[in-house]
Design an enzyme around this catalytic site. Structure first.
Site, PDB file in Angstrom:
ATOM      1  N   ASN A 110       3.984   0.819   2.336  1.00 53.99           N
ATOM      2  CA  ASN A 110       4.029  -0.608   2.010  1.00 53.99           C
ATOM      3  C   ASN A 110       5.424  -1.096   1.661  1.00 53.99           C
ATOM      4  O   ASN A 110       5.591  -2.275   1.331  1.00 53.99           O
ATOM      5  CB  ASN A 110       3.117  -0.915   0.816  1.00 53.99           C
ATOM      6  CG  ASN A 110       1.669  -0.616   1.097  1.00 53.99           C
ATOM      7  OD1 ASN A 110       1.067   0.218   0.437  1.00 53.99           O
ATOM      8  ND2 ASN A 110       1.088  -1.279   2.082  1.00 53.99           N
TER       9      ASN A 110
ATOM     10  N   HIS B 155       0.653  -6.645  -9.148  1.00 54.74           N
ATOM     11  CA  HIS B 155       1.386  -5.449  -9.551  1.00 54.74           C
ATOM     12  C   HIS B 155       2.298  -4.927  -8.450  1.00 54.74           C
ATOM     13  O   HIS B 155       3.270  -4.234  -8.725  1.00 54.74           O
ATOM     14  CB  HIS B 155       0.424  -4.344 -10.011  1.00 54.74           C
ATOM     15  CG  HIS B 155      -0.427  -3.759  -8.931  1.00 54.74           C
ATOM     16  ND1 HIS B 155      -1.473  -4.422  -8.352  1.00 54.74           N
ATOM     17  CD2 HIS B 155      -0.392  -2.542  -8.316  1.00 54.74           C
ATOM     18  CE1 HIS B 155      -2.047  -3.663  -7.441  1.00 54.74           C
ATOM     19  NE2 HIS B 155      -1.406  -2.509  -7.400  1.00 54.74           N
TER      20      HIS B 155
ATOM     21  N   SER C  75      -6.417  -2.479  -7.748  1.00 59.90           N
ATOM     22  CA  SER C  75      -6.437  -2.917  -6.354  1.00 59.90           C
ATOM     23  C   SER C  75      -7.852  -3.217  -5.870  1.00 59.90           C
ATOM     24  O   SER C  75      -8.554  -2.351  -5.357  1.00 59.90           O
ATOM     25  CB  SER C  75      -5.788  -1.848  -5.468  1.00 59.90           C
ATOM     26  OG  SER C  75      -5.574  -2.343  -4.178  1.00 59.90           O
ATOM     27  N   TRP C  76      -8.290  -4.453  -6.035  1.00 63.32           N
ATOM     28  CA  TRP C  76      -9.586  -4.900  -5.535  1.00 63.32           C
ATOM     29  C   TRP C  76      -9.595  -4.769  -4.006  1.00 63.32           C
ATOM     30  O   TRP C  76      -8.699  -5.241  -3.321  1.00 63.32           O
ATOM     31  CB  TRP C  76      -9.835  -6.344  -5.943  1.00 63.32           C
ATOM     32  CG  TRP C  76     -11.105  -6.948  -5.427  1.00 63.32           C
ATOM     33  CD1 TRP C  76     -11.212  -8.005  -4.565  1.00 63.32           C
ATOM     34  CD2 TRP C  76     -12.451  -6.558  -5.728  1.00 63.32           C
ATOM     35  NE1 TRP C  76     -12.530  -8.291  -4.315  1.00 63.32           N
ATOM     36  CE2 TRP C  76     -13.317  -7.417  -5.015  1.00 63.32           C
ATOM     37  CE3 TRP C  76     -13.005  -5.550  -6.521  1.00 63.32           C
ATOM     38  CZ2 TRP C  76     -14.708  -7.301  -5.083  1.00 63.32           C
ATOM     39  CZ3 TRP C  76     -14.388  -5.446  -6.586  1.00 63.32           C
ATOM     40  CH2 TRP C  76     -15.217  -6.307  -5.876  1.00 63.32           C
ATOM     41  N   GLY C  77     -10.610  -4.109  -3.488  1.00 66.87           N
ATOM     42  CA  GLY C  77     -10.683  -3.834  -2.053  1.00 66.87           C
ATOM     43  C   GLY C  77     -10.332  -2.407  -1.713  1.00 66.87           C
ATOM     44  O   GLY C  77     -10.589  -1.953  -0.608  1.00 66.87           O
TER      45      GLY C  77
ATOM     46  N   SER D 184      -9.312   3.328  -5.722  1.00 65.08           N
ATOM     47  CA  SER D 184      -8.632   2.791  -6.898  1.00 65.08           C
ATOM     48  C   SER D 184      -9.637   2.319  -7.937  1.00 65.08           C
ATOM     49  O   SER D 184      -9.494   2.590  -9.134  1.00 65.08           O
ATOM     50  CB  SER D 184      -7.715   1.636  -6.483  1.00 65.08           C
ATOM     51  OG  SER D 184      -7.152   0.991  -7.610  1.00 65.08           O
TER      52      SER D 184
ATOM     53  N   GLU E  30       2.194  -6.670   4.097  1.00 64.44           N
ATOM     54  CA  GLU E  30       1.941  -5.370   3.483  1.00 64.44           C
ATOM     55  C   GLU E  30       2.773  -4.245   4.095  1.00 64.44           C
ATOM     56  O   GLU E  30       2.498  -3.068   3.881  1.00 64.44           O
ATOM     57  CB  GLU E  30       0.455  -5.038   3.597  1.00 64.44           C
ATOM     58  CG  GLU E  30      -0.443  -6.033   2.886  1.00 64.44           C
ATOM     59  CD  GLU E  30      -0.391  -5.924   1.371  1.00 64.44           C
ATOM     60  OE1 GLU E  30      -0.593  -4.817   0.849  1.00 64.44           O
ATOM     61  OE2 GLU E  30      -0.157  -6.954   0.714  1.00 64.44           O
TER      62      GLU E  30
ATOM     63  N   VAL F 152     -11.380   1.115  -2.558  1.00 63.72           N
ATOM     64  CA  VAL F 152     -12.543   1.755  -3.174  1.00 63.72           C
ATOM     65  C   VAL F 152     -12.136   2.874  -4.128  1.00 63.72           C
ATOM     66  O   VAL F 152     -12.649   2.987  -5.247  1.00 63.72           O
ATOM     67  CB  VAL F 152     -13.510   2.278  -2.096  1.00 63.72           C
ATOM     68  CG1 VAL F 152     -14.667   3.034  -2.735  1.00 63.72           C
ATOM     69  CG2 VAL F 152     -14.031   1.125  -1.246  1.00 63.72           C
TER      70      VAL F 152
ATOM     71  N   ASP G 160      -3.730   1.209   8.128  1.00 70.93           N
ATOM     72  CA  ASP G 160      -3.490   2.662   8.142  1.00 70.93           C
ATOM     73  C   ASP G 160      -4.608   3.457   7.467  1.00 70.93           C
ATOM     74  O   ASP G 160      -4.538   4.681   7.386  1.00 70.93           O
ATOM     75  CB  ASP G 160      -2.113   3.018   7.562  1.00 70.93           C
ATOM     76  CG  ASP G 160      -1.972   2.763   6.073  1.00 70.93           C
ATOM     77  OD1 ASP G 160      -2.952   2.319   5.435  1.00 70.93           O
ATOM     78  OD2 ASP G 160      -0.877   2.998   5.526  1.00 70.93           O
TER      79      ASP G 160
ATOM     80  N   CYS H  80       0.075   6.868   3.368  1.00 66.12           N
ATOM     81  CA  CYS H  80       0.524   5.864   2.399  1.00 66.12           C
ATOM     82  C   CYS H  80       1.847   6.259   1.758  1.00 66.12           C
ATOM     83  O   CYS H  80       2.637   5.406   1.357  1.00 66.12           O
ATOM     84  CB  CYS H  80      -0.524   5.676   1.304  1.00 66.12           C
ATOM     85  SG  CYS H  80      -1.952   4.689   1.773  1.00 66.12           S
TER      86      CYS H  80
ATOM     87  N   HIS I 203      -5.970  -1.729   4.376  1.00 67.48           N
ATOM     88  CA  HIS I 203      -4.819  -1.711   5.280  1.00 67.48           C
ATOM     89  C   HIS I 203      -5.235  -1.058   6.600  1.00 67.48           C
ATOM     90  O   HIS I 203      -6.131  -0.207   6.628  1.00 67.48           O
ATOM     91  CB  HIS I 203      -3.651  -0.904   4.698  1.00 67.48           C
ATOM     92  CG  HIS I 203      -2.992  -1.546   3.522  1.00 67.48           C
ATOM     93  ND1 HIS I 203      -2.580  -0.828   2.415  1.00 67.48           N
ATOM     94  CD2 HIS I 203      -2.669  -2.830   3.273  1.00 67.48           C
ATOM     95  CE1 HIS I 203      -2.026  -1.645   1.535  1.00 67.48           C
ATOM     96  NE2 HIS I 203      -2.072  -2.867   2.036  1.00 67.48           N
TER      97      HIS I 203
END
Length: 446
Positions: free
Chosen positions: A112, A139, A24-26, A30, A176, A28, A254, A370, A252
């Site tokens: 999500n 994904h 998940s780019w964006g 992950s 999302e 941190v 949240d 989440c 996101h």
């Protein structure tokens, strides 16, 4: 007449292929934990423990099932052929990044899963569900079909529940789900105002947008869902997320804001037009005044908010005010811990803080908020759902036994190509659908 209603939380049960692929780019967290060895069993048990703690306190707590992973139908659609073992071997040898993507347990983050509008807000007075297309990440974009099946298996009665397909899976309608949506109200059973937060306007290339990381939610998607759910103008407010926050790792809304009842708890960098958003929410909220709890960057720098997931917490009603259920990392970041101590000493709506251990999820970038999908239900609607997913002491014990029987205690990227893992997953999920009374929802069952 206003009906009595409750907010049910449906947590995602962490799947058997929980791993750290850094997909998940964006996000941190992950990226920072990529290729670490994961413990799926511990992750699932941590999630169940959180559910049990809340169920024991009287909250309506439900369970959403994990998805089948690795997802062989997706691999076959991408040209990998042969029997299951051969498909896995081909993917692992020629493009392991694709195998990692179709093995992700990301469906555990059910914030999500969908956007949900309660019957008090909708024109036809039914609860409306739209699974998120999650088109920003490959994904996650493969999740919405099984998510839709699971939701229909739980919320079956069409006289109470309306189910919509996911929006078109293109960037212009990137959606999302509830991670970019929250609802404010005076009481759950009364009409409220739904806050849709977006990162960019897809059809306006000149509009403000982040530079470093992608914006995953579009205004066009948010407006489409409001139309599908039959929300009037008074029941919907649209707010753009601050592009600077997205570029700081707030992928996101949240991660930087959470609402419950008439309370909005948010960081000062959450919204691009903060004053307008608060004014519209205040104007459209009926029966109670908006209580905006604003956290300044001086109190908690945005980097600390992202590192601790302060705002990715659950905000819950109690007899004595609101409880903020935070991840343990909030007590490890000094500025956040100091802020929480001061918060509960004040005279605001948030009167208590409780720590939950969801470290396995946090290392992949998902906190307590989440892990849950919020669904407001009146008494009739609650009675009409599939009760097999509601967490009881008996179901909790049965799920703990199920996890211990089927989950591995260690999983790394090389394990994803193991055909035995796929067999383990399918056997576990086949048993789980029986435990939860969901029927056949997975591709391998159809």
């Amino acid at each position: 007449m206003v009906k009595h209603a409750v907010e049910a939380n449906l947590d995602g049960l962490v799947g058997p292929t929980h791993n750290y692929a850094g997909l998940s780019w964006g996000n941190v967290a992950s990226k920072s934990n990529v290729n670490s060895v994961a413990n799926p069993r511990e992750a699932a048990l941590q999630g169940l423990a959180k559910m049990k703690q809340l169920a024991d306190r009287g909250y309506v707590q439900g369970v959403l099932p994990p998805h089948e992973r690795p997802h062989l139908p997706t691999l076959r659609a991408l040209g990998f052929t042969g029997n299951d073992r051969q498909v896995l071997e081909q993917a692992a040898s020629t493009d392991p990044s694709i195998l990692a993507a179709v093995s992700s347990a990301s469906a555990m983050w059910t914030a999500n899963a969908a956007t949900v509008s309660p019957s008090a807000d909708t024109k036809d007075h039914r609860v409306h569900f739209t699974p998120a297309n999650l088109s920003a990440k490959f994904h996650r974009s493969i999740e919405h079909r099984v998510t839709g099946r699971a939701l229909k298996a739980i919320f079956t009665d069409e006289s109470y529940f309306a189910h919509h397909p996911a929006l078109p899976s293109v960037s212009h309608f990137g959606d999302e789900g509830a991670a970019n949506h929250t609802r404010l109200c005076s009481r759950y059973g009364e009409p409220g105002v739904e806050l849709f937060v977006y990162g960019q306007i897809a059809f306006n290339e000149q509009a403000p947008a982040p530079v470093k990381y992608p914006a995953r939610q579009t205004l066009e998607a948010s407006r489409a869902i409001a139309r599908l759910h039959g929300l009037s103008d008074r029941h919907a407010v649209f707010a753009q997320q601050n592009p600077a926050a997205i570029d700081a790792g707030v992928f996101h809304n949240d991660v930087i804001a959470v609402g419950n009842g008439n309370c909005l708890f948010y960081h000062e960098l959450a919204f691009l037009e903060e004053d307008r958003v608060l004014a519209e929410l205040s104007d459209r909220l009926t029966g109670a005044a908006l209580e905006a709890v604003r956290v300044s960057a001086n109190e908690v720098p945005i980097e600390d908010a992202v590192a601790s997931y302060l705002f990715n917490s659950q905000l819950l009603n109690t007899p004595d005010g609101m409880l903020l259920a935070v991840p343990g990392e909030c007590r490890e970041v000094p500025s956040v811990s100091r802020y929480l101590d001061q918060l509960v000493k004040g005279d605001g709506p948030i009167t208590s803080v409780e720590v939950f251990d969801v470290k396995q999820s946090m290392r992949n970038g998902g906190g307590p908020a989440c892990l849950r999908l919020r669904v407001v239900l009146n008494d009739e609607e609650l009675h009409a759902i599939n009760r097999g997913v509601i967490l009881t002491d008996a179901l909790y014990d049965r799920l703990v036994t199920w996890v211990n029987a089927h989950y591995r205690s260690e999983l790394d990227q090389q394990d994803l190509a193991d055909p035995m893992l796929l067999e383990e997953v399918r056997k576990a999920l086949d048993e789980l659908t029986g435990i939860l009374g969901l029927g056949s929802i997975y591709d391998f069952q159809l």
